[in-house]
Enzyme design. Sequence first.
Site, PDB file in Angstrom:
ATOM      1  N   PHE A 185      -9.975   0.451  -1.474  1.00  0.00           N
ATOM      2  CA  PHE A 185      -9.231  -0.050  -0.316  1.00  0.00           C
ATOM      3  C   PHE A 185      -8.727   1.138   0.494  1.00  0.00           C
ATOM      4  O   PHE A 185      -8.546   2.229  -0.057  1.00  0.00           O
ATOM      5  CB  PHE A 185      -8.059  -0.914  -0.789  1.00  0.00           C
TER       6      PHE A 185
ATOM      7  N   GLN B   3       2.312  -2.884  11.787  1.00  0.00           N
ATOM      8  CA  GLN B   3       0.944  -2.463  11.501  1.00  0.00           C
ATOM      9  C   GLN B   3      -0.071  -3.314  12.257  1.00  0.00           C
ATOM     10  O   GLN B   3       0.022  -4.532  12.263  1.00  0.00           O
ATOM     11  CB  GLN B   3       0.676  -2.612  10.002  1.00  0.00           C
TER      12      GLN B   3
ATOM     13  N   HIS C 198      -3.827  -4.319  12.034  1.00  0.00           N
ATOM     14  CA  HIS C 198      -4.969  -4.284  11.120  1.00  0.00           C
ATOM     15  C   HIS C 198      -6.214  -4.019  11.950  1.00  0.00           C
ATOM     16  O   HIS C 198      -6.408  -4.643  12.992  1.00  0.00           O
ATOM     17  CB  HIS C 198      -5.081  -5.619  10.373  1.00  0.00           C
TER      18      HIS C 198
ATOM     19  N   LEU D 100      -7.847 -12.649  10.247  1.00  0.00           N
ATOM     20  CA  LEU D 100      -8.095 -11.403   9.524  1.00  0.00           C
ATOM     21  C   LEU D 100      -9.453 -11.357   8.824  1.00  0.00           C
ATOM     22  O   LEU D 100      -9.882 -12.311   8.211  1.00  0.00           O
ATOM     23  CB  LEU D 100      -7.011 -11.208   8.460  1.00  0.00           C
TER      24      LEU D 100
ATOM     25  N   GLU E 215      -9.914  -5.681   4.675  1.00  0.00           N
ATOM     26  CA  GLU E 215     -10.397  -4.322   4.477  1.00  0.00           C
ATOM     27  C   GLU E 215     -11.339  -4.269   3.276  1.00  0.00           C
ATOM     28  O   GLU E 215     -12.142  -3.347   3.129  1.00  0.00           O
ATOM     29  CB  GLU E 215      -9.161  -3.470   4.189  1.00  0.00           C
TER      30      GLU E 215
ATOM     31  N   ARG F 110      -4.840   2.355   7.747  1.00  0.00           N
ATOM     32  CA  ARG F 110      -5.040   1.388   8.835  1.00  0.00           C
ATOM     33  C   ARG F 110      -4.657   1.915  10.205  1.00  0.00           C
ATOM     34  O   ARG F 110      -5.320   1.626  11.194  1.00  0.00           O
ATOM     35  CB  ARG F 110      -4.247   0.127   8.527  1.00  0.00           C
TER      36      ARG F 110
ATOM     37  N   HIS G 100      -0.388  -7.277  12.304  1.00  0.00           N
ATOM     38  CA  HIS G 100      -0.647  -7.776  10.956  1.00  0.00           C
ATOM     39  C   HIS G 100       0.568  -7.758  10.047  1.00  0.00           C
ATOM     40  O   HIS G 100       0.813  -8.701   9.308  1.00  0.00           O
ATOM     41  CB  HIS G 100      -1.750  -6.906  10.356  1.00  0.00           C
TER      42      HIS G 100
ATOM     43  N   ARG H 209       1.777   0.833   6.104  1.00  0.00           N
ATOM     44  CA  ARG H 209       1.534   0.323   4.750  1.00  0.00           C
ATOM     45  C   ARG H 209       0.076   0.485   4.364  1.00  0.00           C
ATOM     46  O   ARG H 209      -0.813   0.273   5.179  1.00  0.00           O
ATOM     47  CB  ARG H 209       1.890  -1.165   4.685  1.00  0.00           C
TER      48      ARG H 209
HETATM   49  C1  FAD Z   1      -4.186 -12.743   6.619  1.00  0.00           C
HETATM   50  C2  FAD Z   1      -3.427 -11.804   5.734  1.00  0.00           C
HETATM   51  C3  FAD Z   1      -4.065 -11.161   4.683  1.00  0.00           C
HETATM   52  C4  FAD Z   1      -3.361 -10.287   3.848  1.00  0.00           C
HETATM   53  N1  FAD Z   1      -4.017  -9.669   2.816  1.00  0.00           N
HETATM   54  C5  FAD Z   1      -3.308  -8.871   1.965  1.00  0.00           C
HETATM   55  C6  FAD Z   1      -3.928  -8.298   0.821  1.00  0.00           C
HETATM   56  O1  FAD Z   1      -5.100  -8.512   0.545  1.00  0.00           O
HETATM   57  N2  FAD Z   1      -3.183  -7.509   0.011  1.00  0.00           N
HETATM   58  C7  FAD Z   1      -1.869  -7.263   0.265  1.00  0.00           C
HETATM   59  O2  FAD Z   1      -1.252  -6.546  -0.511  1.00  0.00           O
HETATM   60  N3  FAD Z   1      -1.266  -7.804   1.347  1.00  0.00           N
HETATM   61  C8  FAD Z   1      -1.947  -8.608   2.189  1.00  0.00           C
HETATM   62  N4  FAD Z   1      -1.314  -9.164   3.262  1.00  0.00           N
HETATM   63  C9  FAD Z   1       0.132  -9.003   3.406  1.00  0.00           C
HETATM   64  C10 FAD Z   1       0.834  -9.931   2.416  1.00  0.00           C
HETATM   65  O3  FAD Z   1       0.047 -11.051   2.171  1.00  0.00           O
HETATM   66  C11 FAD Z   1       2.190 -10.379   2.931  1.00  0.00           C
HETATM   67  O4  FAD Z   1       2.945  -9.275   3.320  1.00  0.00           O
HETATM   68  C12 FAD Z   1       2.923 -11.118   1.821  1.00  0.00           C
HETATM   69  O5  FAD Z   1       2.123 -12.143   1.285  1.00  0.00           O
HETATM   70  C13 FAD Z   1       4.254 -11.678   2.274  1.00  0.00           C
HETATM   71  O6  FAD Z   1       4.814 -12.383   1.190  1.00  0.00           O
HETATM   72  P1  FAD Z   1       6.313 -12.904   1.237  1.00  0.00           P
HETATM   73  O7  FAD Z   1       6.566 -13.571  -0.057  1.00  0.00           O
HETATM   74  O8  FAD Z   1       7.188 -11.811   1.644  1.00  0.00           O
HETATM   75  O9  FAD Z   1       6.307 -13.954   2.414  1.00  0.00           O
HETATM   76  P2  FAD Z   1       5.391 -15.235   2.724  1.00  0.00           P
HETATM   77  O10 FAD Z   1       4.288 -15.423   1.768  1.00  0.00           O
HETATM   78  O11 FAD Z   1       5.071 -15.169   4.158  1.00  0.00           O
HETATM   79  O12 FAD Z   1       6.389 -16.426   2.454  1.00  0.00           O
HETATM   80  C14 FAD Z   1       7.520 -16.635   3.269  1.00  0.00           C
HETATM   81  C15 FAD Z   1       8.221 -17.874   2.769  1.00  0.00           C
HETATM   82  O13 FAD Z   1       9.457 -17.992   3.425  1.00  0.00           O
HETATM   83  C16 FAD Z   1       9.647 -19.319   3.830  1.00  0.00           C
HETATM   84  N5  FAD Z   1      10.567 -19.289   4.956  1.00  0.00           N
HETATM   85  C17 FAD Z   1      10.541 -18.493   6.041  1.00  0.00           C
HETATM   86  N6  FAD Z   1      11.595 -18.751   6.820  1.00  0.00           N
HETATM   87  C18 FAD Z   1      12.302 -19.717   6.210  1.00  0.00           C
HETATM   88  C19 FAD Z   1      13.498 -20.422   6.523  1.00  0.00           C
HETATM   89  N7  FAD Z   1      14.166 -20.186   7.642  1.00  0.00           N
HETATM   90  N8  FAD Z   1      13.927 -21.356   5.664  1.00  0.00           N
HETATM   91  C20 FAD Z   1      13.245 -21.646   4.531  1.00  0.00           C
HETATM   92  N9  FAD Z   1      12.115 -21.007   4.185  1.00  0.00           N
HETATM   93  C21 FAD Z   1      11.657 -20.067   5.024  1.00  0.00           C
HETATM   94  C22 FAD Z   1       8.269 -19.830   4.149  1.00  0.00           C
HETATM   95  O14 FAD Z   1       8.221 -21.244   4.089  1.00  0.00           O
HETATM   96  C23 FAD Z   1       7.483 -19.166   3.020  1.00  0.00           C
HETATM   97  O15 FAD Z   1       7.573 -19.957   1.864  1.00  0.00           O
HETATM   98  C24 FAD Z   1      -2.006 -10.038   4.102  1.00  0.00           C
HETATM   99  C25 FAD Z   1      -1.361 -10.683   5.151  1.00  0.00           C
HETATM  100  C26 FAD Z   1      -2.067 -11.546   5.970  1.00  0.00           C
HETATM  101  C27 FAD Z   1      -1.340 -12.180   7.121  1.00  0.00           C
END
Ligand code: FAD
Length: 588
Positions: A119, A240, A242, A252, A255, A286, A353, A398
């Site tokens: 990666f 960032q 992507h 997306l 990578e 990136r 991203h 990142r």
């Molecule tokens: C398309 C894509 C592909 C990616 N691929 C990778 C990868 O391969 N490897 C990697 O390391 N990273 C990757 N990333 C980055 C990574 O996936 C994210 O940074 C990470 O999953 C975020 O996780 P989180 O738990 O912080 O938030 P999220 O998974 O976004 O969850 C947020 C949660 O908060 C809740 N929420 C938000 N606001 C409120 C509110 N006001 N009240 C109640 N609930 C709320 C939502 O309902 C949700 O449940 C990718 C990101 C994207 C967009």
Amino acid sequence: MGLTRRTFDAVIVGGGGAGLRAALELARADLKVAVLSKVFPTRSHTVAAQGGVAAALGNSEEDNWHWHMYDTVKGSDYLGDQDAIEFMCRAAPEVVYELEHFGMPFDRLSDGRIYQRPFGGHMQAYGMNPVQRACAAADRTGHAMLHTLYQANVKAHTQFFVEWMALDLIRDREGDVLGVVAMEIETGEVMIFQARATLLATGGAARIFASSTNAFINTGDGLGMVARAGVPLQDMEFFQFHPTGVYGAGVLITEGVRGEGGYLLNKNGERFMERYAPNAKDLASRDVVSRAMATEIKEGRGAGKDGDYILLKLDHLGADVINKRLPGIREISIKFANADPIKEPIPVVPTAHYMMGGIPSNYRGQVVAPRGGNPEEVVRGLHAAGECACVSVHGANRLGCNSLLDLLVFGRAAARQIIDDLRSSPQARKDLPPDAGEMTLARLARLDSQKNGERVADVSAEMRRIMQHHCGVFRFPDLLVEGVKKIKETAARAARTEIQDKSKTFNTARVEALEFDNLVETAVASLISAEARKESRGSHDRADFPKRDDANWLKHTLYYKEGHRLEYKPVHTKPLTVEPFAPKARVY
Ligand SMILES: Cc1cc2nc3c(=O)[nH]c(=O)nc-3n(C[C@H](O)[C@H](O)[C@H](O)COP(=O)(O)OP(=O)(O)OC[C@H]3O[C@@H](n4cnc5c(N)ncnc54)[C@H](O)[C@@H]3O)c2cc1C
């Protein structure tokens, strides 16, 4: 004040990877924990993660956590805090094996060990050559991970509040956080969730940009809540881009495609990354690849009739590899780009991203803010983990696959800190302040009574245009200054938005209006922080200050909503146990 109140040991806002990993730890410690989520937990954005989760397991070739740490510090352009980075990279193998034991269906090598792919920015022997460090489940790693964590939580009896939206923090006079005010989306009911520990795990906010890989629900709610409660936001200038979002759609393309051997071409069929990053080529980090692509397009070597995209070629990998390792990518490409990657390249452009900045936190998941001369005084009762938190392990840029890792490491660490706190001081919970919930009710009342206001859709489209044009891959001084002015005007308009539908039941217009408050808060913080940082570092690239300036800018930005004030605080350049990595020129 008649708001219903429920009490828990801990309330977690967010059911993504970070929230669920934390909830699991708390529920297994027999604490009464509530998880609030705007959507069903397995629909959180973590589900969309494709490429993998980084850990130096060394399953296919030699690797170790110290190399991983070096890559992460270098990738962060030296803005990452080295204590937190050491903590994360050292814990990586453990949290990944733990996840495996929860039942995560990783791809396997023929000997049964976890499959790992190369990666961007992950290298062997302190930057020598790409290494296989990303643990993957095909191109659906986040999907597998989120479902695994959800099931483990069901088993541990975590209590979920699905389709509940947290609106504001409750903070008392001493500044302690005592819970959140939240709204049930189905009924419009507003309630207080009181808890001795509140963990924000609300994910990212790349929806402030017009072209974004993020889900529609990634609206920076945790950031808005924190900013309104008087806590600063950290390093918000660093978003960032992507390199490979599908041209036109923004969806997306992982990578992992380049990890499996795909590469980028300009309109002349040239593999241009060889010129920009002779060693790592298409697997440079990136920010480097995105800038190279934007430069190719700017200098007239973009493909397509308007010369405004780059080609991602992978047909040479063969149908077998594509179908086995990248099936989701093939589907996305056919659906959104009308191109079958088995036969032809995918048109791609850099797309917003990931948010490196966020809620200032330490590696124990405690939220910290300046107080009484200490730049990092713990805000009692408040914790943050995942993309909404700025720990800061990602600094100015990142590395791919370090986010899923961050969720596991800091979700768990935050929960462990909460468990320690609750056990070491089992005193009675504090009383709520007499005005608890009033600010939120006033915000809701304003929305209901607003006359002659503007449509949320119009103002938010304007915000996305401003961010895209004034604060993109390349940043220009005059555009930044003008952008700050425009985004402040937009924020003023956001305070006068109007919704036509005033009903209580599943009122998505109200939800969008409330989300927009948070988005605009995030956008203002980003533009103001970006305009102020007079250097180029990681994802922040200024035309007038093209170089990194460690003498003046090796520091974290803190943005306060009140008066749009900025402060700065030092980077943690000292790791926990090993020698620091001193800043040097970043070449790939
Ligand atoms: C398309 C894509 C592909 C990616 N691929 C990778 C990868 O391969 N490897 C990697 O390391 N990273 C990757 N990333 C980055 C990574 O996936 C994210 O940074 C990470 O999953 C975020 O996780 P989180 O738990 O912080 O938030 P999220 O998974 O976004 O969850 C947020 C949660 O908060 C809740 N929420 C938000 N606001 C409120 C509110 N006001 N009240 C109640 N609930 C709320 C939502 O309902 C949700 O449940 C990718 C990101 C994207 C967009």
